[in-house]
Write a protein that holds these residues in place. Sequence first.
Motif, PDB file in Angstrom:
ATOM      1  N   UNK A  40     -12.196  -9.089 -11.789  1.00 35.99           N
ATOM      2  CA  UNK A  40     -12.622 -10.048 -12.816  1.00 35.99           C
ATOM      3  C   UNK A  40     -13.881 -10.786 -12.378  1.00 35.99           C
ATOM      4  N   UNK A  41     -13.978 -11.092 -11.088  1.00 40.19           N
ATOM      5  CA  UNK A  41     -15.167 -11.782 -10.571  1.00 40.19           C
ATOM      6  C   UNK A  41     -16.393 -10.883 -10.670  1.00 40.19           C
ATOM      7  N   UNK A  42     -16.237  -9.629 -10.239  1.00 42.99           N
ATOM      8  CA  UNK A  42     -17.365  -8.695 -10.249  1.00 42.99           C
ATOM      9  C   UNK A  42     -17.849  -8.421 -11.668  1.00 42.99           C
ATOM     10  N   UNK A  43     -16.914  -8.205 -12.587  1.00 43.00           N
ATOM     11  CA  UNK A  43     -17.291  -7.873 -13.965  1.00 43.00           C
ATOM     12  C   UNK A  43     -18.004  -9.051 -14.626  1.00 43.00           C
ATOM     13  N   UNK A  44     -17.502 -10.262 -14.436  1.00 38.48           N
ATOM     14  CA  UNK A  44     -18.134 -11.439 -15.057  1.00 38.48           C
ATOM     15  C   UNK A  44     -19.524 -11.680 -14.475  1.00 38.48           C
ATOM     16  N   UNK A  45     -19.649 -11.629 -13.151  1.00 39.01           N
ATOM     17  CA  UNK A  45     -20.959 -11.865 -12.530  1.00 39.01           C
ATOM     18  C   UNK A  45     -21.953 -10.796 -12.958  1.00 39.01           C
ATOM     19  N   UNK A  46     -21.519  -9.532 -12.955  1.00 42.52           N
ATOM     20  CA  UNK A  46     -22.416  -8.444 -13.363  1.00 42.52           C
ATOM     21  C   UNK A  46     -22.868  -8.625 -14.806  1.00 42.52           C
ATOM     22  N   UNK A  47     -21.931  -8.989 -15.682  1.00 45.97           N
ATOM     23  CA  UNK A  47     -22.290  -9.205 -17.081  1.00 45.97           C
ATOM     24  C   UNK A  47     -23.319 -10.302 -17.245  1.00 45.97           C
ATOM     25  N   UNK A  48     -23.148 -11.396 -16.509  1.00 45.75           N
ATOM     26  CA  UNK A  48     -24.104 -12.501 -16.589  1.00 45.75           C
ATOM     27  C   UNK A  48     -25.481 -12.076 -16.078  1.00 45.75           C
ATOM     28  N   UNK A  49     -25.512 -11.340 -14.974  1.00 43.60           N
ATOM     29  CA  UNK A  49     -26.798 -10.875 -14.426  1.00 43.60           C
ATOM     30  C   UNK A  49     -27.513  -9.968 -15.429  1.00 43.60           C
ATOM     31  N   UNK A  50     -26.765  -9.060 -16.031  1.00 41.34           N
ATOM     32  CA  UNK A  50     -27.357  -8.105 -16.990  1.00 41.34           C
ATOM     33  C   UNK A  50     -27.933  -8.841 -18.198  1.00 41.34           C
ATOM     34  N   UNK A  51     -27.200  -9.827 -18.710  1.00 41.38           N
ATOM     35  CA  UNK A  51     -27.669 -10.565 -19.885  1.00 41.38           C
ATOM     36  C   UNK A  51     -28.852 -11.465 -19.535  1.00 41.38           C
ATOM     37  N   UNK A  52     -28.747 -12.195 -18.440  1.00 45.83           N
ATOM     38  CA  UNK A  52     -29.801 -13.148 -18.085  1.00 45.83           C
ATOM     39  C   UNK A  52     -31.098 -12.455 -17.693  1.00 45.83           C
ATOM     40  N   UNK A  53     -31.011 -11.311 -17.024  1.00 44.13           N
ATOM     41  CA  UNK A  53     -32.221 -10.605 -16.592  1.00 44.13           C
ATOM     42  C   UNK A  53     -33.068 -10.164 -17.769  1.00 44.13           C
ATOM     43  N   UNK A  54     -32.429  -9.871 -18.903  1.00 45.63           N
ATOM     44  CA  UNK A  54     -33.168  -9.378 -20.066  1.00 45.63           C
ATOM     45  C   UNK A  54     -33.624 -10.483 -21.004  1.00 45.63           C
ATOM     46  N   UNK A  55     -33.145 -11.706 -20.800  1.00 48.83           N
ATOM     47  CA  UNK A  55     -33.383 -12.750 -21.799  1.00 48.83           C
ATOM     48  C   UNK A  55     -34.273 -13.879 -21.304  1.00 48.83           C
ATOM     49  N   UNK A  56     -35.178 -13.585 -20.373  1.00 47.60           N
ATOM     50  CA  UNK A  56     -36.082 -14.615 -19.854  1.00 47.60           C
ATOM     51  C   UNK A  56     -37.318 -14.790 -20.719  1.00 47.60           C
ATOM     52  N   UNK A  57     -37.561 -13.864 -21.662  1.00 46.63           N
ATOM     53  CA  UNK A  57     -38.771 -13.932 -22.468  1.00 46.63           C
ATOM     54  C   UNK A  57     -39.975 -13.324 -21.793  1.00 46.63           C
ATOM     55  N   UNK A  58     -39.766 -12.697 -20.624  1.00 40.29           N
ATOM     56  CA  UNK A  58     -40.858 -12.067 -19.886  1.00 40.29           C
ATOM     57  C   UNK A  58     -40.538 -10.597 -19.661  1.00 40.29           C
TER      58      UNK A  58
END
Length: 553
Positions: A155-173
């Motif tokens: 559960x820890x790995x899946x949540x952290x990975x999901x957050x990294x994947x979403x945040x990396x693409x949504x910086x506007x750069x």
Amino acid sequence: MTTTSPSLSAALDPAHVGDIKGAFGTISTEDTAARMSVSAKLKTLLAIVGPGLIVMCGDNDAGAFSTYGQAGQDYGTKLLWTFLLLVPVLYVNQEMVLRLGAVTGVGHAKLIIERFGKFWGAFSVIDLFLLNALTIITEFIGIALAAQYLGVPKIVAVIIAGLVIVLAASTGSFRRFERMAMIFCAGSLLLIPLYVLAHPPAARMARGFVIPSIPGGSAHLATVMVLVIGIVGTTVAPWQLFFQQSYVIDKRITPRFMRYEKADLWIGIAVVIVGGAALMGATAAAFAGTRHAQFTDSAGLAAGLAAYAGHAVGAIFAVALLDASMIGAFAVSLSTAYAIGDVLGLKHSLHRGVKQAKGFYAMYAALIALAAAVVLIPGSPLGLFTVGVQVLAGVLLPSATVFLLLLCNDKEVLGPWVNGKVTNVLGVIVVGALVVLSAILMVAVVFSSVSATQVIAIMVTAVGIGVLAASVTAVRGLRRRRRDGQGQAHPDAAADHDLDIAAKNNWRMPPLAMLAPVHMSTARRVGMLAMWAYLGLAFVLVIVRVAELAAGH
């Protein structure tokens, strides 16, 4: 035909026009100088590199690890020959979509809808959405299994990975996203030390590449063919076509940089083939002659590698699996969000922040959240689910390639960049080969006594029919051109010649509303309907076979 000004191109989002801002360099829209020196060419390549490399590294994802690993465990190096056959398939398909992206400025899904109608467009987009959603789930399965081996709670790995994947693409750069993606691409190189530490026999690897074989004989033929189609499905998946076309557009690559983008594609293909062969060879060496392990999932492969070559090798495999799953989730999610953004008219660019493209990022995040939630459901059959998705991708790929061929022969869309004779011949052979693979699966399921020799005969016969059909088409085209040459010259002939010399690199597709409608003959419509009917039957048979495997037959 006339040259189209870049300002009149069909780009659907203004963010798709401007300077190229890649991970390793920038190219200004005002930079029109010729690249004469080696240094200038290298700097340009570094700025352009990305679309081909990312789509190919995303190719060696969690599903690939599972499928290649199962092939190595069950059949050693005897299926390595499939990689060499897939090289032309990878190049032909991806070269056509990068051309479409650079020239049109419009995503793959939108082009299909505009040129072939809402029925075919909806069919393609629905197929893409469903298959991509399933594929993203397999990426999170890979993340969960890698975490399990490394001792991190799922559960820890899946949540952290999901957050990294979403945040990396949504910086506007766009540049920040591509740099992050390149870090994960570099992680693909972990498969090389994995191969070295497992040290499979070089002679056996060489034989596996150059001597095609169907291991196991007729008793295991259906199972082998499911696996072969899985290798095709995980190496040449429909999402790749949609992703690279949209990513080329989002990176603002234009036709004048076509040769650099082709070099980027070749680099990516090399990474896929080397990585896939290294993985299959390593698992073949680890499980050779053993009877204690049966394929279940990638965690089982990691355990087998650790038992064979030490815990460090198992850990390298797990980290490489985690890396591959992350980049696969990046690419497949973006592929879907790009396509839906195109079709619904949403702003859809990594150059925009969340506030400027809410619908695009909402779709992207929703896909990630859904996949993560499914993987966290207790008791999910993760290993078999992964293999089944790869097989389904292989079955559905021919239809995507047919639309790709039609678009790349549409002069309204590509103008002077339409397919040449060689590309069309190779494209037809590719489609035929993909259909033949699913046909062999059908024969193997319905007639369980079919032999490996008969399977090879079917392949050879199909290739012969494809070559014959291509030859007949070429002869008819030559006769038609000769007839045309005896009368008045085509009115666009001189303009096309001048365009090839002076302005081909600046030609862009006009806005979609300015294009003449495509002509769909009765024969073409009947052929496409027949293809869909056939692929529907193949789809059902794959489901049946996967269900049989689940039941332990």
